[in-house]
Write a protein that holds these residues in place. Structure first.
Motif, PDB file in Angstrom:
ATOM      1  N   ASN A  15      18.175   0.991 -47.918  1.00 18.97           N
ATOM      2  CA  ASN A  15      17.542   2.312 -48.047  1.00 18.97           C
ATOM      3  C   ASN A  15      16.093   2.302 -47.558  1.00 18.97           C
ATOM      4  N   LYS A  16      15.414   1.184 -47.712  1.00 15.77           N
ATOM      5  CA  LYS A  16      14.014   1.088 -47.308  1.00 15.77           C
ATOM      6  C   LYS A  16      13.856   0.878 -45.795  1.00 15.77           C
ATOM      7  N   HIS A  17      14.741   0.085 -45.186  1.00 19.78           N
ATOM      8  CA  HIS A  17      14.506  -0.367 -43.810  1.00 19.78           C
ATOM      9  C   HIS A  17      15.496   0.138 -42.762  1.00 19.78           C
ATOM     10  N   TYR A  18      16.553   0.789 -43.181  1.00 19.03           N
ATOM     11  CA  TYR A  18      17.600   1.205 -42.235  1.00 19.03           C
ATOM     12  C   TYR A  18      18.051   2.626 -42.516  1.00 19.03           C
ATOM     13  N   TYR A  19      18.663   3.234 -41.500  1.00 15.12           N
ATOM     14  CA  TYR A  19      19.496   4.409 -41.718  1.00 15.12           C
ATOM     15  C   TYR A  19      20.916   3.854 -41.788  1.00 15.12           C
ATOM     16  N   ALA A  20      21.622   4.189 -42.836  1.00 17.40           N
ATOM     17  CA  ALA A  20      22.960   3.646 -43.067  1.00 17.40           C
ATOM     18  C   ALA A  20      24.005   4.697 -42.716  1.00 17.40           C
ATOM     19  N   VAL A  21      24.986   4.277 -41.937  1.00 23.11           N
ATOM     20  CA  VAL A  21      26.051   5.164 -41.466  1.00 23.11           C
ATOM     21  C   VAL A  21      27.394   4.568 -41.851  1.00 23.11           C
ATOM     22  N   LYS A  22      28.284   5.401 -42.374  1.00 21.84           N
ATOM     23  CA  LYS A  22      29.679   5.005 -42.599  1.00 21.84           C
ATOM     24  C   LYS A  22      30.489   5.672 -41.510  1.00 21.84           C
ATOM     25  N   PHE A  23      31.335   4.890 -40.851  1.00 27.07           N
ATOM     26  CA  PHE A  23      32.128   5.450 -39.762  1.00 27.07           C
ATOM     27  C   PHE A  23      33.573   4.977 -39.876  1.00 27.07           C
ATOM     28  N   ASP A  24      34.491   5.930 -39.980  1.00 26.43           N
ATOM     29  CA  ASP A  24      35.926   5.629 -40.043  1.00 26.43           C
ATOM     30  C   ASP A  24      36.395   5.267 -38.634  1.00 26.43           C
ATOM     31  N   ALA A  25      36.703   3.997 -38.431  1.00 24.14           N
ATOM     32  CA  ALA A  25      37.056   3.464 -37.116  1.00 24.14           C
ATOM     33  C   ALA A  25      38.317   4.069 -36.528  1.00 24.14           C
ATOM     34  N   GLU A  26      39.130   4.677 -37.374  1.00 20.41           N
ATOM     35  CA  GLU A  26      40.369   5.297 -36.903  1.00 20.41           C
ATOM     36  C   GLU A  26      40.424   6.765 -37.292  1.00 20.41           C
ATOM     37  N   GLY A  27      39.255   7.342 -37.553  1.00 16.68           N
ATOM     38  CA  GLY A  27      39.169   8.736 -37.973  1.00 16.68           C
ATOM     39  C   GLY A  27      39.292   9.702 -36.809  1.00 16.68           C
ATOM     40  N   ASN A  28      39.197  10.984 -37.148  1.00 15.00           N
ATOM     41  CA  ASN A  28      39.440  12.034 -36.167  1.00 15.00           C
ATOM     42  C   ASN A  28      38.202  12.858 -35.839  1.00 15.00           C
ATOM     43  N   GLU A  29      37.041  12.477 -36.350  1.00 17.27           N
ATOM     44  CA  GLU A  29      35.861  13.297 -36.099  1.00 17.27           C
ATOM     45  C   GLU A  29      35.322  13.082 -34.682  1.00 17.27           C
ATOM     46  N   GLU A  30      34.740  14.139 -34.122  1.00 13.96           N
ATOM     47  CA  GLU A  30      34.056  14.008 -32.838  1.00 13.96           C
ATOM     48  C   GLU A  30      32.626  13.589 -33.119  1.00 13.96           C
ATOM     49  N   VAL A  31      32.133  12.654 -32.309  1.00  8.85           N
ATOM     50  CA  VAL A  31      30.786  12.138 -32.499  1.00  8.85           C
ATOM     51  C   VAL A  31      30.041  12.237 -31.174  1.00  8.85           C
ATOM     52  N   ASN A  32      28.842  12.797 -31.229  1.00 10.45           N
ATOM     53  CA  ASN A  32      27.990  12.861 -30.050  1.00 10.45           C
ATOM     54  C   ASN A  32      27.003  11.713 -30.111  1.00 10.45           C
ATOM     55  N   TYR A  33      27.025  10.897 -29.058  1.00 10.24           N
ATOM     56  CA  TYR A  33      26.171   9.722 -29.006  1.00 10.24           C
ATOM     57  C   TYR A  33      25.736   9.506 -27.564  1.00 10.24           C
ATOM     58  N   LYS A  34      24.440   9.449 -27.361  1.00 17.16           N
ATOM     59  CA  LYS A  34      23.872   9.181 -26.042  1.00 17.16           C
ATOM     60  C   LYS A  34      24.389  10.153 -24.977  1.00 17.16           C
ATOM     61  N   GLY A  35      24.485  11.432 -25.341  1.00 18.32           N
ATOM     62  CA  GLY A  35      24.890  12.461 -24.394  1.00 18.32           C
ATOM     63  C   GLY A  35      26.372  12.529 -24.094  1.00 18.32           C
ATOM     64  N   LYS A  36      27.163  11.773 -24.826  1.00 19.93           N
ATOM     65  CA  LYS A  36      28.614  11.759 -24.604  1.00 19.93           C
ATOM     66  C   LYS A  36      29.317  12.091 -25.915  1.00 19.93           C
ATOM     67  N   THR A  37      30.442  12.786 -25.812  1.00 20.69           N
ATOM     68  CA  THR A  37      31.250  13.080 -26.994  1.00 20.69           C
ATOM     69  C   THR A  37      32.381  12.067 -27.080  1.00 20.69           C
ATOM     70  N   PHE A  38      32.463  11.418 -28.231  1.00 22.07           N
ATOM     71  CA  PHE A  38      33.512  10.427 -28.494  1.00 22.07           C
ATOM     72  C   PHE A  38      34.501  11.041 -29.480  1.00 22.07           C
ATOM     73  N   ALA A  39      35.777  10.816 -29.235  1.00 17.64           N
ATOM     74  CA  ALA A  39      36.825  11.384 -30.088  1.00 17.64           C
ATOM     75  C   ALA A  39      37.913  10.328 -30.285  1.00 17.64           C
ATOM     76  N   ASN A  40      38.995  10.761 -30.881  1.00 23.83           N
ATOM     77  CA  ASN A  40      40.150   9.881 -31.063  1.00 23.83           C
ATOM     78  C   ASN A  40      41.393  10.633 -30.587  1.00 23.83           C
ATOM     79  N   PRO A  41      41.612  10.664 -29.269  1.00 19.72           N
ATOM     80  CA  PRO A  41      42.732  11.443 -28.723  1.00 19.72           C
ATOM     81  C   PRO A  41      44.106  10.965 -29.197  1.00 19.72           C
ATOM     82  N   GLY A  42      44.214   9.720 -29.624  1.00 23.13           N
ATOM     83  CA  GLY A  42      45.501   9.201 -30.093  1.00 23.13           C
ATOM     84  C   GLY A  42      45.722   9.359 -31.590  1.00 23.13           C
ATOM     85  N   TYR A  43      44.784  10.022 -32.277  1.00 24.39           N
ATOM     86  CA  TYR A  43      44.865  10.180 -33.727  1.00 24.39           C
ATOM     87  C   TYR A  43      46.120  10.947 -34.138  1.00 24.39           C
ATOM     88  N   LYS A  44      46.806  10.443 -35.176  1.00 23.84           N
ATOM     89  CA  LYS A  44      47.987  11.110 -35.719  1.00 23.84           C
ATOM     90  C   LYS A  44      47.718  11.431 -37.191  1.00 23.84           C
TER      91      LYS A  44
END
Length: 182
Positions: free
Chosen positions: A72-101
């Motif tokens: 909490n003092k030294h980092y920003y902490a992120v939880k990310f579901d490696a097989e989730g379905n959310e779209e994420v914008n990172y470095k000008g690109k949108t990342f998704a999970n097109p194979g998500y079921k």
């Protein structure tokens, strides 16, 4: 009446001190925005819902008081579901999970594009990023608090920048004195 007031005060005191400490989790997009105002590195927990070691990491390591305080003092902490379905914008690109079921939501599913981008090949993996949101390293596997401490301090202090060989990392590892309680 006085006895009831004392009991209520005691109950309130006990409940206030028994609240578990929590890491302040944010999304990757939020962490990248926060970096613009206050630069800090990012620690991203890449997990899946079905992964046993991921659940152990969350329960045993991410609820450890020393880990919580340091992160909490030294980092920003992120939880990310490696097989989730959310779209994420990172470095000008949108990342998704097109194979998500959706029917596989709580079982093995397709890996998210961001999971692959960050070179995650096992769960859990903790991805560390610098103050500009650039990948430093993915750290694979379950980490106990004292094991994670080594990486938290290695990356936070930029000591990793001087480790261009395995031998230098091994020397750092051997010299490291953990301070977190396990």
């Amino acid at each position: 009446m006085k006895r009831i007031a004392i009991m209520l005060m005691l109950l309130l005191f006990v409940s206030m001190h028994s609240v578990a400490q929590e890491i302040n989790w944010v999304t990757l997009e939020q962490a990248l925005e926060l970096q613009k105002k206050t630069p800090k590195k990012i620690m991203m927990d890449v997990y899946t819902s079905w992964c046993g070691p991921c659940k152990m990491l969350d329960k045993n390591t991410f609820h450890n008081a020393d880990v919580v305080d340091y992160v909490n003092k030294h980092y920003y902490a992120v939880k990310f579901d490696a097989e989730g379905n959310e779209e994420v914008n990172y470095k000008g690109k949108t990342f998704a999970n097109p194979g998500y079921k959706p029917e596989l939501a709580n079982r093995r599913n397709s890996p998210h594009e961001l999971t692959r981008y960050f070179q995650v090949s096992a769960y859990p993996t903790i991805v560390f990023m610098d103050e500009e949101g650039e990948l430093i390293a993915p750290i694979r596997g379950y980490q106990q608090p004292t094991q994670l401490e080594l990486y938290l301090k290695l990356f936070k202090n930029d000591d990793y920048k001087d480790m261009d060989t395995q031998e230098k990392f091994n020397d750092y590892y051997k010299a490291f004195k953990p301070e977190f309680k396990g």
